[in-house]
Write a protein that holds these residues in place. Structure first.
Motif, PDB file in Angstrom:
ATOM      1  N   GLU A   1       1.166  -2.395 -13.194  1.00 38.54           N
ATOM      2  CA  GLU A   1       0.393  -3.347 -13.978  1.00 38.54           C
ATOM      3  C   GLU A   1       0.836  -4.779 -13.708  1.00 38.54           C
ATOM      4  N   ASP A   2      -0.075  -5.589 -13.246  1.00 37.50           N
ATOM      5  CA  ASP A   2       0.141  -7.027 -13.081  1.00 37.50           C
ATOM      6  C   ASP A   2       1.232  -7.389 -12.071  1.00 37.50           C
ATOM      7  N   VAL A   3       1.376  -6.611 -10.968  1.00 38.04           N
ATOM      8  CA  VAL A   3       2.298  -6.998  -9.889  1.00 38.04           C
ATOM      9  C   VAL A   3       1.490  -7.504  -8.700  1.00 38.04           C
ATOM     10  N   ASP A   4       2.168  -8.184  -7.793  1.00 34.63           N
ATOM     11  CA  ASP A   4       1.513  -8.697  -6.591  1.00 34.63           C
ATOM     12  C   ASP A   4       1.403  -7.632  -5.506  1.00 34.63           C
ATOM     13  N   VAL A   5       2.452  -6.794  -5.421  1.00 29.79           N
ATOM     14  CA  VAL A   5       2.550  -5.804  -4.345  1.00 29.79           C
ATOM     15  C   VAL A   5       2.994  -4.471  -4.925  1.00 29.79           C
ATOM     16  N   VAL A   6       2.387  -3.398  -4.428  1.00 34.16           N
ATOM     17  CA  VAL A   6       2.842  -2.052  -4.751  1.00 34.16           C
ATOM     18  C   VAL A   6       3.387  -1.426  -3.472  1.00 34.16           C
ATOM     19  N   ALA A   7       4.652  -1.007  -3.496  1.00 32.23           N
ATOM     20  CA  ALA A   7       5.267  -0.308  -2.371  1.00 32.23           C
ATOM     21  C   ALA A   7       5.407   1.164  -2.735  1.00 32.23           C
ATOM     22  N   VAL A   8       5.084   2.005  -1.785  1.00 32.72           N
ATOM     23  CA  VAL A   8       5.120   3.455  -2.024  1.00 32.72           C
ATOM     24  C   VAL A   8       6.009   4.104  -0.971  1.00 32.72           C
ATOM     25  N   MET A   9       6.935   4.972  -1.431  1.00 34.06           N
ATOM     26  CA  MET A   9       7.785   5.725  -0.514  1.00 34.06           C
ATOM     27  C   MET A   9       7.984   7.126  -1.089  1.00 34.06           C
ATOM     28  N   VAL A  10       7.023   8.002  -0.781  1.00 35.86           N
ATOM     29  CA  VAL A  10       7.047   9.374  -1.286  1.00 35.86           C
ATOM     30  C   VAL A  10       6.921  10.343  -0.112  1.00 35.86           C
ATOM     31  N   PRO A  11       7.191  11.656  -0.332  1.00 33.68           N
ATOM     32  CA  PRO A  11       7.396  12.562   0.798  1.00 33.68           C
ATOM     33  C   PRO A  11       6.203  12.867   1.705  1.00 33.68           C
ATOM     34  N   ASP A  12       4.985  13.065   1.156  1.00 36.72           N
ATOM     35  CA  ASP A  12       3.932  13.652   1.989  1.00 36.72           C
ATOM     36  C   ASP A  12       2.565  13.114   1.591  1.00 36.72           C
ATOM     37  N   SER A  13       1.567  13.471   2.395  1.00 35.17           N
ATOM     38  CA  SER A  13       0.198  12.983   2.182  1.00 35.17           C
ATOM     39  C   SER A  13      -0.318  13.241   0.765  1.00 35.17           C
ATOM     40  N   PRO A  14      -0.200  14.474   0.226  1.00 38.27           N
ATOM     41  CA  PRO A  14      -0.699  14.705  -1.139  1.00 38.27           C
ATOM     42  C   PRO A  14      -0.005  13.829  -2.184  1.00 38.27           C
ATOM     43  N   ASP A  15       1.272  13.523  -1.953  1.00 40.92           N
ATOM     44  CA  ASP A  15       2.001  12.676  -2.899  1.00 40.92           C
ATOM     45  C   ASP A  15       1.447  11.257  -2.899  1.00 40.92           C
ATOM     46  N   VAL A  16       1.157  10.728  -1.709  1.00 42.10           N
ATOM     47  CA  VAL A  16       0.581   9.386  -1.609  1.00 42.10           C
ATOM     48  C   VAL A  16      -0.808   9.373  -2.243  1.00 42.10           C
ATOM     49  N   GLN A  17      -1.597  10.402  -1.954  1.00 40.64           N
ATOM     50  CA  GLN A  17      -2.934  10.475  -2.537  1.00 40.64           C
ATOM     51  C   GLN A  17      -2.865  10.492  -4.058  1.00 40.64           C
ATOM     52  N   ASP A  18      -1.907  11.242  -4.604  1.00 41.28           N
ATOM     53  CA  ASP A  18      -1.773  11.320  -6.061  1.00 41.28           C
ATOM     54  C   ASP A  18      -1.357   9.970  -6.648  1.00 41.28           C
ATOM     55  N   VAL A  19      -0.393   9.296  -5.996  1.00 37.55           N
ATOM     56  CA  VAL A  19       0.079   7.999  -6.492  1.00 37.55           C
ATOM     57  C   VAL A  19      -1.041   6.962  -6.472  1.00 37.55           C
ATOM     58  N   LEU A  20      -1.842   6.984  -5.399  1.00 37.09           N
ATOM     59  CA  LEU A  20      -2.879   5.956  -5.261  1.00 37.09           C
ATOM     60  C   LEU A  20      -4.162   6.300  -6.006  1.00 37.09           C
ATOM     61  N   THR A  21      -4.635   7.530  -5.876  1.00 34.98           N
ATOM     62  CA  THR A  21      -5.973   7.872  -6.381  1.00 34.98           C
ATOM     63  C   THR A  21      -5.966   8.757  -7.612  1.00 34.98           C
ATOM     64  N   GLY A  22      -4.806   9.264  -8.020  1.00 38.69           N
ATOM     65  CA  GLY A  22      -4.738  10.134  -9.189  1.00 38.69           C
ATOM     66  C   GLY A  22      -4.995   9.381 -10.475  1.00 38.69           C
ATOM     67  N   GLU A  23      -5.215  10.146 -11.548  1.00 39.36           N
ATOM     68  CA  GLU A  23      -5.438   9.547 -12.863  1.00 39.36           C
ATOM     69  C   GLU A  23      -4.212   8.735 -13.262  1.00 39.36           C
TER      70      GLU A  23
END
Length: 294
Positions: free
Chosen positions: A56-78
């Motif tokens: 919420e209200d940040v300039d940049v979101v950095a993601v470092m998770v193990p696999d494709s489904p994890d990234v999909q969940d972080v970005l597109t999940g509820e």
């Protein structure tokens, strides 16, 4: 100062987030296991209780998770990034995932008013701790230039390699080369041990010639001491080799050595070595040679 949400504070993500905080940025971290946020908090950062709270209200979101489904969940999940971050936020995915998934996520990001860079890293735990990672970045050139100071805070070699998905493609090639080198080193170490050669002396001279490599430099100690404390787990390299072989097949490219190493990585995992450092491929060679102790 840039406000950054860092999602995924594991072996790699934690020191990266700490470096960004120490560089003067305002970093808030989130991890599925809350105790992993402590190093960032100790460095002056903050911990969030959810992805939504972190982004919420940040300039940049950095993601470092193990696999494709994890990234999909972080970005597109509820309650994920695309639900919760402000429009225009720059998303940097440091994870190593499938290039096709990255391309699809970049398309979705654009549709929702976000910007996405795929920026997988190489260098393992040592590279993360020393801010000496190699970072291969895919995405828009202007977004890359905007993010460059952040990349410089965690990496030593930072290169824009093309559009979205290009970073992941280069990372797949990197993982192919690293796996093949580790396997070759493991076979050489087992061979040398069988002849009772002074292993340290042998590796010194091999490292000074054409056989020398960063893999030899960084993994010789693990193999000599049989210390496979994870810097980069076999489980993750197994995942990466699946990406390599799948993407190569889609491109109509033959990777016979890559396919063999992928099978050896899978064998190590099936034999219970998945949680060990990828230098534990040595155990696979020893197992096949009837020389595995314990």
């Amino acid at each position: 100062m840039t406000s950054i949400a860092f999602i995924g504070l594991g072996i790699m993500g934690s020191p990266m987030a700490v470096h960004l905080q120490q560089a003067g940025h305002d970093v808030v971290g989130y991890n599925l296991h809350p105790d992993k946020t402590q190093p960032l908090v100790d460095a002056g950062g903050r911990a969030a209780g959810s992805v939504a709270e972190a982004v919420e209200d940040v300039d940049v979101v950095a993601v470092m998770v193990p696999d494709s489904p994890d990234v999909q969940d972080v970005l597109t999940g509820e309650g994920g990034v695309f639900d919760s971050a402000k429009p225009g936020t720059l998303v940097i995915d440091f994870s190593s995932i499938r290039p096709d998934v990255t391309a699809e996520l970049a398309k979705t990001a654009k549709e929702k008013g976000f910007r996405l860079l795929d920026a997988p890293v190489s260098g393992g735990e040592a590279g993360a701790k020393n801010a000496a990672l190699s970072i291969m970045v895919g995405g828009d050139g202007a977004d890359f230039e905007e993010a460059k100071p952040l990349f410089d805070g965690v990496g030593k070699t930072v290169v824009h390699v093309g559009g979205n998905g290009a970073g992941q493609t280069v990372k797949a090639a990197n993982q192919l080369i690293v796996a093949a080198n580790i396997q070759a080193l493991a076979e050489a170490v087992t061979f040398l041990d069988a002849y009772d050669v002074d292993l340290e002396a042998a590796l010194d001279v091999l490292g000074g010639g054409l056989a020398g490599s960063k893999v030899l430099d960084q993994k010789r100690g693990n193999m000599a001491k049989h210390d496979f404390t994870p810097g980069f787990r076999i489980d993750l390299h197994h995942k990466d080799m699946g990406i390599v072989t799948s993407a190569a097949r889609e491109a109509g490219v033959v990777v016979p050595l890559g396919a063999l190493v992928a099978q050896l990585m899978a064998s190590a995992r099936a034999n219970g070595d998945g949680g060990l450092d990828h230098s534990a491929l040595l155990r696979g060679v020893e197992r096949l040679s009837g020389r595995l102790a314990g």
